[in-house]
Design a protein around this motif. Structure first.
Motif, PDB file in Angstrom:
ATOM      1  N   LEU A   1      -0.725  11.836  -4.788  1.00 41.17           N
ATOM      2  CA  LEU A   1       0.186  12.849  -5.324  1.00 41.17           C
ATOM      3  C   LEU A   1       1.636  12.373  -5.263  1.00 41.17           C
ATOM      4  CD1 LEU A   1      -1.247  16.192  -3.862  1.00 41.17           C
ATOM      5  CD2 LEU A   1      -1.633  15.179  -6.104  1.00 41.17           C
ATOM      6  N   LEU A   2       2.015  11.760  -4.153  1.00 49.13           N
ATOM      7  CA  LEU A   2       3.375  11.242  -4.029  1.00 49.13           C
ATOM      8  C   LEU A   2       3.636  10.163  -5.071  1.00 49.13           C
ATOM      9  CD1 LEU A   2       3.666  11.031  -0.136  1.00 49.13           C
ATOM     10  CD2 LEU A   2       4.983  12.529  -1.627  1.00 49.13           C
TER      11      LEU A   2
ATOM     12  N   TYR B   1       1.056  20.280  -4.575  1.00 45.44           N
ATOM     13  CA  TYR B   1       0.957  20.032  -3.133  1.00 45.44           C
ATOM     14  C   TYR B   1       0.331  21.221  -2.417  1.00 45.44           C
ATOM     15  CZ  TYR B   1       4.067  16.047  -3.903  1.00 45.44           C
ATOM     16  OH  TYR B   1       4.617  14.872  -4.334  1.00 45.44           O
TER      17      TYR B   1
ATOM     18  N   HIS C   1      -2.134  21.703   7.512  1.00 39.84           N
ATOM     19  CA  HIS C   1      -1.930  22.025   6.095  1.00 39.84           C
ATOM     20  C   HIS C   1      -1.781  23.522   5.832  1.00 39.84           C
ATOM     21  CE1 HIS C   1      -3.297  17.861   5.686  1.00 39.84           C
ATOM     22  NE2 HIS C   1      -2.812  17.886   4.453  1.00 39.84           N
TER      23      HIS C   1
ATOM     24  N   HIS D   1       4.134  11.833  -8.440  1.00 42.06           N
ATOM     25  CA  HIS D   1       5.417  12.539  -8.423  1.00 42.06           C
ATOM     26  C   HIS D   1       6.579  11.560  -8.539  1.00 42.06           C
ATOM     27  CE1 HIS D   1       7.725  16.145  -6.500  1.00 42.06           C
ATOM     28  NE2 HIS D   1       8.371  15.636  -7.519  1.00 42.06           N
TER      29      HIS D   1
ATOM     30  N   LEU E   1      -2.763  12.683  -0.437  1.00 44.43           N
ATOM     31  CA  LEU E   1      -1.319  12.931  -0.375  1.00 44.43           C
ATOM     32  C   LEU E   1      -0.550  11.785  -1.001  1.00 44.43           C
ATOM     33  CD1 LEU E   1       1.180  14.461   0.573  1.00 44.43           C
ATOM     34  CD2 LEU E   1       0.931  13.346   2.807  1.00 44.43           C
TER      35      LEU E   1
ATOM     36  N   VAL F   1       1.712  24.711   4.898  1.00 40.57           N
ATOM     37  CA  VAL F   1       2.116  24.342   3.541  1.00 40.57           C
ATOM     38  C   VAL F   1       1.666  25.416   2.554  1.00 40.57           C
ATOM     39  CG1 VAL F   1       1.912  22.612   1.720  1.00 40.57           C
ATOM     40  CG2 VAL F   1       2.017  21.894   4.120  1.00 40.57           C
TER      41      VAL F   1
ATOM     42  N   ASP G   1       3.986   7.956   5.623  1.00 35.30           N
ATOM     43  CA  ASP G   1       3.801   9.220   4.901  1.00 35.30           C
ATOM     44  C   ASP G   1       4.912  10.209   5.220  1.00 35.30           C
ATOM     45  OD1 ASP G   1       1.592   8.388   3.561  1.00 35.30           O
ATOM     46  OD2 ASP G   1       0.139   9.368   4.846  1.00 35.30           O
TER      47      ASP G   1
ATOM     48  N   TRP H   1      -3.404  21.150  -3.111  1.00 34.64           N
ATOM     49  CA  TRP H   1      -4.060  20.115  -2.310  1.00 34.64           C
ATOM     50  C   TRP H   1      -4.177  20.545  -0.847  1.00 34.64           C
ATOM     51  CZ3 TRP H   1      -7.274  16.367  -2.300  1.00 34.64           C
ATOM     52  CH2 TRP H   1      -7.332  15.456  -1.253  1.00 34.64           C
ATOM     53  N   ALA H   2      -3.126  21.147  -0.317  1.00 36.96           N
ATOM     54  CA  ALA H   2      -3.175  21.629   1.063  1.00 36.96           C
ATOM     55  C   ALA H   2      -4.271  22.676   1.222  1.00 36.96           C
ATOM     56  CB  ALA H   2      -1.819  22.196   1.471  1.00 36.96           C
TER      57      ALA H   2
ATOM     58  N   VAL I   1       7.536  11.840   2.501  1.00 36.05           N
ATOM     59  CA  VAL I   1       7.761  13.280   2.360  1.00 36.05           C
ATOM     60  C   VAL I   1       9.250  13.599   2.507  1.00 36.05           C
ATOM     61  CG1 VAL I   1       7.305  15.542   3.387  1.00 36.05           C
ATOM     62  CG2 VAL I   1       5.435  13.913   3.084  1.00 36.05           C
TER      63      VAL I   1
END
Length: 450
Positions: free
Chosen positions: A396-397, A432, A188, A400, A393, A191, A326, A435-436, A330
């Motif tokens: 969040l996806l 993102y 992470h 989004h 993750l 990112v 995942d 979060w990372a 992404v």
């Protein structure tokens, strides 16, 4: 009275474009923006609405400034292109600055290679070296944009502080050897660092939606250029390797010790320079790339969904398959973002927009299955750093993608402008990065560094 949000967005886009020109300094951009705002305010006071005032103001700027004329020419589908475009007044050469920029780029590329080489010679533990690679390379890329955008020392200090914090976290935290939190932190960290590079790229204007979209476009173009450089470099190295082997020379030790440490990080910096210098080349093929890969990705998502639906109990879903899901989601996010950045925001709904909606809905279906499988595994086996990171993750996806689906539907029904979808993409991107950062800094002590 302050301009409307729509005019502010147009001014922001104009400024972002102007900042990309090599001959314009940050101070010049500030002065030009002030002049543009004054023109808008004066025209608004005469009775024009905000949009009309902006069009006329840009026309006046176009009469005074070659850069505004280029801005209008590039955005040739816009209505106010007709107001801004005036005959060319002749071009001015910038050869000296181009050579100076090339020298800076090469110096930074070599510097990144030296940093990696020194680290490889002084750090015996390969795991320590691998988790620090991004800290060794990305500061040089951020340094290039800091130089090019003429960032102030204050902005530079703000950028340097997170780099230092991440370096301390990765090397001072008492991670368990080969522990989950160590792996998560190493994965992470790039990112978070890439978000910092983005702040340097937009000249410190991190709140700019247009700037963030420009950085998203830059990221896609950088991937293309870096891939081309890697392919070309791989061919040259392969031919050299084969030729030396034929004459009885084993070049492998030299390649591993000297070529690779300099080639890979150096290629990243050079690719960034190529994107800056040759933006129009890749921008012309961006729509083609998105139209080719969007249908293929939809097919891949449908196949993946069928595999998951027929796999039996979600509790027995293979962990590797969840990781693959995942990675695919992404990829979908990157493709969606690049598609949005490559599209004319003022154009009417088209068939490809409907195809994008199909892509988002298919991704939502896969993400829903993945979330269900993760929650099932957590209920059965309990929490772990990997499970929580993957769950976060995917949440969040999900948010989004749901927002993107709603806005795309509104656009296809002609109830929302396409710009709303673009703003949603750019405004969600920092989430993102946050979060990372949580995974890197907070997870290790919360889970006991295991």
């Amino acid at each position: 009275m302050a301009p409307s949000p729509e005019v502010e967005a147009q001014i922001d886009q104009w400024r972002t474009y102007v900042q990309r020109r090599q001959a314009i300094s940050r101070a010049d951009v500030d002065e030009m923006e002030d002049h543009l705002r004054e023109q808008v305010a004066d025209l608004t006071a005469t009775g024009l609405d905000d949009d009309e005032a902006f069009l006329v103001a840009v026309k006046r700027m176009g009469n005074l400034d070659e850069v505004s004329r280029e801005f209008a020419r590039e955005h040739s589908d816009r209505l106010w292109k007709q107001l801004v475009l005036v005959p060319d007044a002749g071009s001015t050469g910038h050869g000296d600055r181009s050579w100076r920029e090339l020298a800076v780029v090469l110096a930074l590329a070599v510097g990144a290679g030296i940093a990696v080489k020194v680290a490889a010679e002084t750090i015996s533990d390969e795991t320590v070296l691998l988790r620090n690679v991004s800290l060794l390379v990305l500061p040089f890329l951020a340094g290039y944009f800091a130089w090019k955008r003429r960032l102030t020392w204050g902005v530079g200090a703000v950028l340097a502080a997170p780099f230092a914090v991440l370096a301390v976290v990765l090397n001072v935290y008492p991670f368990a050897p080969e522990g989950s939190t160590l792996l998560l932190a190493a994965l992470h960290t790039p990112v978070v660092l890439w978000a910092l590079v983005g702040i340097a790229y937009v000249g410190g204007r991190w709140r700019s939606d247009a700037g963030r979209m420009d950085f998203a476009r830059f990221t896609g173009e950088l991937a293309i250029y870096f891939t081309l450089l890697a392919l070309g470099g791989g061919v040259l190295l392969g031919l050299t390797f084969g030729t030396l082997n034929l004459v009885g020379i084993d070049p492998e030790p030299f390649f591993e010790a000297w070529v690779l440490p300099f080639a890979v990080p150096g290629a990243l910096v050079v690719a960034a320079w190529l994107v800056e210098a040759k933006q129009n080349v890749v921008e012309n093929i961006a729509p083609v790339l998105t139209r080719v890969f969007t249908p293929l990705t939809i097919v891949m998502l449908l196949v993946l969904f069928v595999v998951l639906a027929s796999a039996g109990s979600l509790l027995d879903t293979d962990r590797g398959l969840l990781i693959l899901m995942d990675a695919t989601l992404v990829l979908v996010l990157c493709l969606l973002l690049y598609s949005v950045s490559a599209r004319d925001p003022l154009g009417p709904p088209r068939l490809f927009d409907a195809l994008l909606l199909v892509l988002v809905v298919a991704a939502l279906a896969v993400d829903a299955v993945a979330l269900t499988a993760m929650l099932t595994r957590i209920a059965e086996f309990g929490f772990s750093p990997n499970k929580v990171a993957a769950l976060g993750l995917n949440v969040l996806l999900l948010v989004h993608l749901v927002g993107s689906a709603v806005l795309l539907t509104g656009f296809l029904r002609r109830r929302l402008p396409f710009a709303a979808l673009g703003r949603w993409q750019t405004q969600f991107l920092p989430v993102y990065a946050v979060w990372a950062a949580v995974v890197v800094v907070v997870f290790p002590p919360v889970f006991g560094f295991v």
